[in-house]
Design a protein around this motif. Structure first.
Motif, PDB file in Angstrom:
ATOM      1  N   VAL A  63       0.550  -1.084   0.330  1.00 23.82           N
ATOM      2  CA  VAL A  63      -0.181   0.015   0.083  1.00 23.82           C
ATOM      3  C   VAL A  63       0.909   0.776  -0.354  1.00 23.82           C
ATOM      4  N   ILE A  64       1.632   0.801   0.851  1.00 23.27           N
ATOM      5  CA  ILE A  64       2.601   1.834   0.721  1.00 23.27           C
ATOM      6  C   ILE A  64       3.164   2.849  -1.045  1.00 23.27           C
ATOM      7  N   GLU A  65       4.674   1.604  -1.532  1.00 22.99           N
ATOM      8  CA  GLU A  65       4.573   2.025  -2.267  1.00 22.99           C
ATOM      9  C   GLU A  65       3.525   2.435  -3.688  1.00 22.99           C
ATOM     10  N   ALA A  66       2.221   1.859  -3.596  1.00 21.38           N
ATOM     11  CA  ALA A  66       1.239   2.470  -4.399  1.00 21.38           C
ATOM     12  C   ALA A  66       0.625   3.827  -3.723  1.00 21.38           C
ATOM     13  N   ILE A  67       0.742   4.264  -2.601  1.00 23.23           N
ATOM     14  CA  ILE A  67       1.060   5.788  -2.481  1.00 23.23           C
ATOM     15  C   ILE A  67       1.495   6.181  -2.749  1.00 23.23           C
ATOM     16  N   HIS A  68       2.679   6.049  -2.893  1.00 26.86           N
ATOM     17  CA  HIS A  68       4.286   6.472  -3.039  1.00 26.86           C
ATOM     18  C   HIS A  68       4.216   6.994  -4.819  1.00 26.86           C
ATOM     19  N   ALA A  69       4.117   6.101  -5.594  1.00 27.14           N
ATOM     20  CA  ALA A  69       3.765   5.936  -7.137  1.00 27.14           C
ATOM     21  C   ALA A  69       2.696   7.122  -6.842  1.00 27.14           C
ATOM     22  N   VAL A  81       1.806   9.731  -5.867  1.00 27.67           N
ATOM     23  CA  VAL A  81       1.778  11.066  -5.443  1.00 27.67           C
ATOM     24  C   VAL A  81       3.337  11.955  -6.011  1.00 27.67           C
ATOM     25  N   GLU A  82       4.540  11.084  -6.881  1.00 32.53           N
ATOM     26  CA  GLU A  82       4.697  10.996  -8.029  1.00 32.53           C
ATOM     27  C   GLU A  82       4.109  11.629  -9.063  1.00 32.53           C
ATOM     28  N   GLU A  83       3.254  10.339  -9.594  1.00 32.40           N
ATOM     29  CA  GLU A  83       2.356  11.066 -10.717  1.00 32.40           C
ATOM     30  C   GLU A  83       1.310  12.134 -10.061  1.00 32.40           C
ATOM     31  N   MET A  84       1.094  13.003  -8.860  1.00 32.57           N
ATOM     32  CA  MET A  84       0.311  14.141  -8.356  1.00 32.57           C
ATOM     33  C   MET A  84       1.488  15.550  -8.493  1.00 32.57           C
ATOM     34  N   GLY A  85       2.988  14.768  -9.248  1.00 31.71           N
ATOM     35  CA  GLY A  85       3.755  16.236  -8.487  1.00 31.71           C
ATOM     36  C   GLY A  85       4.533  16.256 -10.983  1.00 31.71           C
ATOM     37  N   SER A  86       3.586  15.635 -11.883  1.00 35.56           N
ATOM     38  CA  SER A  86       3.950  15.423 -13.087  1.00 35.56           C
ATOM     39  C   SER A  86       2.567  16.364 -13.798  1.00 35.56           C
ATOM     40  N   ALA A  87       3.160  17.269 -14.697  1.00 37.86           N
ATOM     41  CA  ALA A  87       1.588  17.440 -15.314  1.00 37.86           C
ATOM     42  C   ALA A  87       1.097  16.459 -16.220  1.00 37.86           C
ATOM     43  N   ASN A 102     -17.149  15.168  -3.062  1.00 35.58           N
ATOM     44  CA  ASN A 102     -16.046  15.084  -4.303  1.00 35.58           C
ATOM     45  C   ASN A 102     -15.137  14.064  -4.361  1.00 35.58           C
ATOM     46  N   GLY A 103     -15.109  12.576  -3.529  1.00 35.63           N
ATOM     47  CA  GLY A 103     -15.139  10.639  -4.155  1.00 35.63           C
ATOM     48  C   GLY A 103     -13.320  11.154  -3.626  1.00 35.63           C
ATOM     49  N   VAL A 104     -13.072  10.131  -2.555  1.00 40.51           N
ATOM     50  CA  VAL A 104     -11.698  10.148  -1.702  1.00 40.51           C
ATOM     51  C   VAL A 104     -10.218  10.390  -3.156  1.00 40.51           C
ATOM     52  N   PRO A 105      -9.655  11.089  -2.673  1.00 39.98           N
ATOM     53  CA  PRO A 105      -9.107  11.056  -2.971  1.00 39.98           C
ATOM     54  C   PRO A 105      -7.685  10.070  -3.865  1.00 39.98           C
ATOM     55  N   TYR A 106      -7.123  10.778  -5.163  1.00 39.16           N
ATOM     56  CA  TYR A 106      -6.479   9.598  -5.886  1.00 39.16           C
ATOM     57  C   TYR A 106      -5.607   9.110  -5.256  1.00 39.16           C
ATOM     58  N   ILE A 107      -4.849   9.233  -4.541  1.00 42.97           N
ATOM     59  CA  ILE A 107      -3.638   8.776  -4.174  1.00 42.97           C
ATOM     60  C   ILE A 107      -3.600   7.627  -3.001  1.00 42.97           C
ATOM     61  N   ILE A 108      -5.216   8.002  -2.454  1.00 40.29           N
ATOM     62  CA  ILE A 108      -5.104   6.613  -1.487  1.00 40.29           C
ATOM     63  C   ILE A 108      -6.355   5.940  -2.105  1.00 40.29           C
ATOM     64  N   GLN A 109      -6.881   5.937  -2.836  1.00 39.38           N
ATOM     65  CA  GLN A 109      -7.728   5.368  -3.783  1.00 39.38           C
ATOM     66  C   GLN A 109      -6.459   4.202  -4.744  1.00 39.38           C
ATOM     67  N   ARG A 110      -5.451   5.275  -5.025  1.00 43.34           N
ATOM     68  CA  ARG A 110      -4.003   3.817  -5.469  1.00 43.34           C
ATOM     69  C   ARG A 110      -4.017   2.843  -4.086  1.00 43.34           C
ATOM     70  N   GLY A 111      -3.821   3.557  -3.336  1.00 46.33           N
ATOM     71  CA  GLY A 111      -3.339   2.313  -2.423  1.00 46.33           C
ATOM     72  C   GLY A 111      -4.181   1.525  -1.159  1.00 46.33           C
ATOM     73  N   ALA A 112      -5.346   2.505  -1.700  1.00 43.51           N
ATOM     74  CA  ALA A 112      -6.259   1.149  -1.537  1.00 43.51           C
ATOM     75  C   ALA A 112      -6.403  -0.365  -2.626  1.00 43.51           C
ATOM     76  N   ALA A 113      -5.573   0.234  -4.133  1.00 42.96           N
ATOM     77  CA  ALA A 113      -6.490  -1.131  -4.798  1.00 42.96           C
ATOM     78  C   ALA A 113      -4.861  -2.053  -4.700  1.00 42.96           C
ATOM     79  N   ALA A 114      -4.235  -1.198  -4.209  1.00 41.15           N
ATOM     80  CA  ALA A 114      -3.097  -2.124  -4.252  1.00 41.15           C
ATOM     81  C   ALA A 114      -3.089  -3.386  -3.298  1.00 41.15           C
ATOM     82  N   VAL A 115      -4.253  -3.640  -2.426  1.00 37.81           N
ATOM     83  CA  VAL A 115      -4.312  -4.641  -1.005  1.00 37.81           C
ATOM     84  C   VAL A 115      -4.866  -5.210  -1.750  1.00 37.81           C
TER      85      VAL A 115
END
Length: 409
Positions: free
Chosen positions: A52-58, A60-66, A291-304
């Motif tokens: 989950v942590i790895e997915a959240i980190h990834a 976060v990196e996505e959110m840092g790029s246009a 307005n929905g759950v943040p993308y970062i959190i949903q990526r972490g949930a998908a890693a479950v």
């Protein structure tokens, strides 16, 4: 002049856990040296698993790029998570759930509280007693309960759930429109059998009632004679709404992610008596107020749902259930009567003769510095019981049991 919603004035005192927190803080002020062990609120203590942590980190990196940044997402949840839920939680059970029947949210507590908004005020609700407070309090706010007389709401149908009926409540004898069931149960830690749940589904069909099925603790089930999803029961898609959570399953209590399943078949009557589907109504409620759950959190949930995530989370669940075993067997060894702790991370303790729920709470806090939850806070039938959680560390769990063993009941 603005006026308040009068239904809020019908709420009974303070929210249970806020009341406990105040009592513990007062004890800490007068006993600053006390080494307090908290086994009251069902909050997890193990960290998020590496997958989950790895997915959240990834993410976060996505959110840092246009090129990969995301703003508003779909209020119902991203397709990658809704598909993972359908394929990971339901397909292995032989259940087909469509992604558009799944609504990702920031918590089962939020959904259970908010779902009542799509129903009219004149619905009669039935709740098990004891009960998770949100089921009741959100309906008080919604105007369905009337006033409380000696702690009992005049328009609510209470379903006693205790050792005398093996924690399997009887069907309501009066008209009921909405029934709340939690299995595995919070606070008692018990489960209803598959056969009994099938009877509940049939009862709801026969009585044109909606079943609100809270399945937040399904990952902790070890028994075979129950269900992980109400949709394992034939006909449940016509009457049941199911609530699930990543909070206890995957340690998301602070990260916040859950989902609710509203099948296309589940309906209720409108003012003209015509049956209308609830799925589009819940969709409209969510798109209007959420307005929905943040993308970062949903990526972490998908890693479950990845192989790594599943294996790591399974270890955490086993850790908590070993804590539950330690508590259950330790208290039984000193003659206390306990329930739960087999299919859920909660242990429901029967207070020794002559002690109330708050008496036992005070004894544990003052004499051995353990925070628990008095059963009476979950409803009248909870009087005489007390809940402990298995979500503490192994060290604190063992220490807590050793301390309780020093008491003379």
């Amino acid at each position: 002049m603005a006026t308040v919603n009068p239904n809020y004035e019908n709420l009974q005192g303070s929210y249970l856990f806020a009341n406990i927190a105040r009592k513990v803080e007062a004890f800490k002020e007068s006993h600053p040296e006390a080494d307090i062990i908290r086994l009251g609120i069902g909050d997890v203590t193990r960290p998020l698993v590496p997958a989950v942590i790895e997915a959240i980190h990834a993410a976060v990196e996505e959110m840092g790029s246009a090129d990969t940044f995301r703003g508003y997402g779909p209020e119902q949840g991203y397709d990658f998570l809704r598909n993972a839920i359908a394929e990971g939680d339901y397909a292995p059970l032989g259940i087909t759930i469509q992604p558009d029947e799944i609504f990702v949210s920031d918590g089962a507590k939020s959904d259970v509280g908010n779902i009542q908004e799509i129903f009219s005020e004149n619905n009669i609700i039935a709740i098990t007693d004891p009960v998770y407070p949100v089921y009741l309090d959100s309906n008080v706010m919604g105007g369905r309960t009337g006033k409380a007389i000696n702690g009992i709401y005049e328009k609510v149908v209470y379903l006693p759930t205790n050792a005398e009926n093996n924690f399997s409540p009887a069907f309501p004898k009066e008209r009921v429109d909405i029934v709340y069931l939690c299995c595995p149960n919070n606070p008692t830690g018990t489960v209803l059998s598959r056969a009994r749940l099938a009877e509940w589904v049939q009862w709801c069909k026969d009585n044109e009632a909606i079943l609100m099925f809270d399945s937040a603790y399904e990952a902790f089930i070890t028994s075979t004679d129950t269900v992980r999803s109400i949709y394992e029961i034939e006909g449940a898609r016509e009457v049941a709404i199911e609530f699930r959570s990543f909070s206890k399953t995957a340690g998301f209590t602070g990260t916040r992610c859950a989902y609710t399943v509203v099948p296309h078949e589940v309906t209720a009557k409108n003012a003209e008596g015509k049956r209308v589907p609830l799925n589009p109504m819940w969709n409209r409620r969510q798109t209007t107020k959420f307005n929905g759950v943040p993308y970062i959190i949903q990526r972490g949930a998908a890693a479950v749902y990845t192989p790594e995530g599943r294996a790591q989370i399974k270890e955490h669940i086993a850790y908590y259930m070993e804590n539950a075993r330690i508590i259950r067997e330790g208290l039984e060894a000193i003659g206390l009567t306990v329930f739960g702790g087999v299919d859920a991370p909660y242990i429901w303790i029967q207070a020794p003769a002559g002690m109330s729920s708050w008496d036992l709470f005070d004894t544990l806090l003052e004499k051995v510095h353990i925070v628990s939850t008095p059963g009476s806070g979950f409803g009248p039938e909870g009087e005489g019981y007390l809940r402990l959680t298995a979500f503490g560390s192994r060290e604190n769990t063992i220490r807590a049991v050793d301390r309780i063993k020093t008491l003379q009941f």
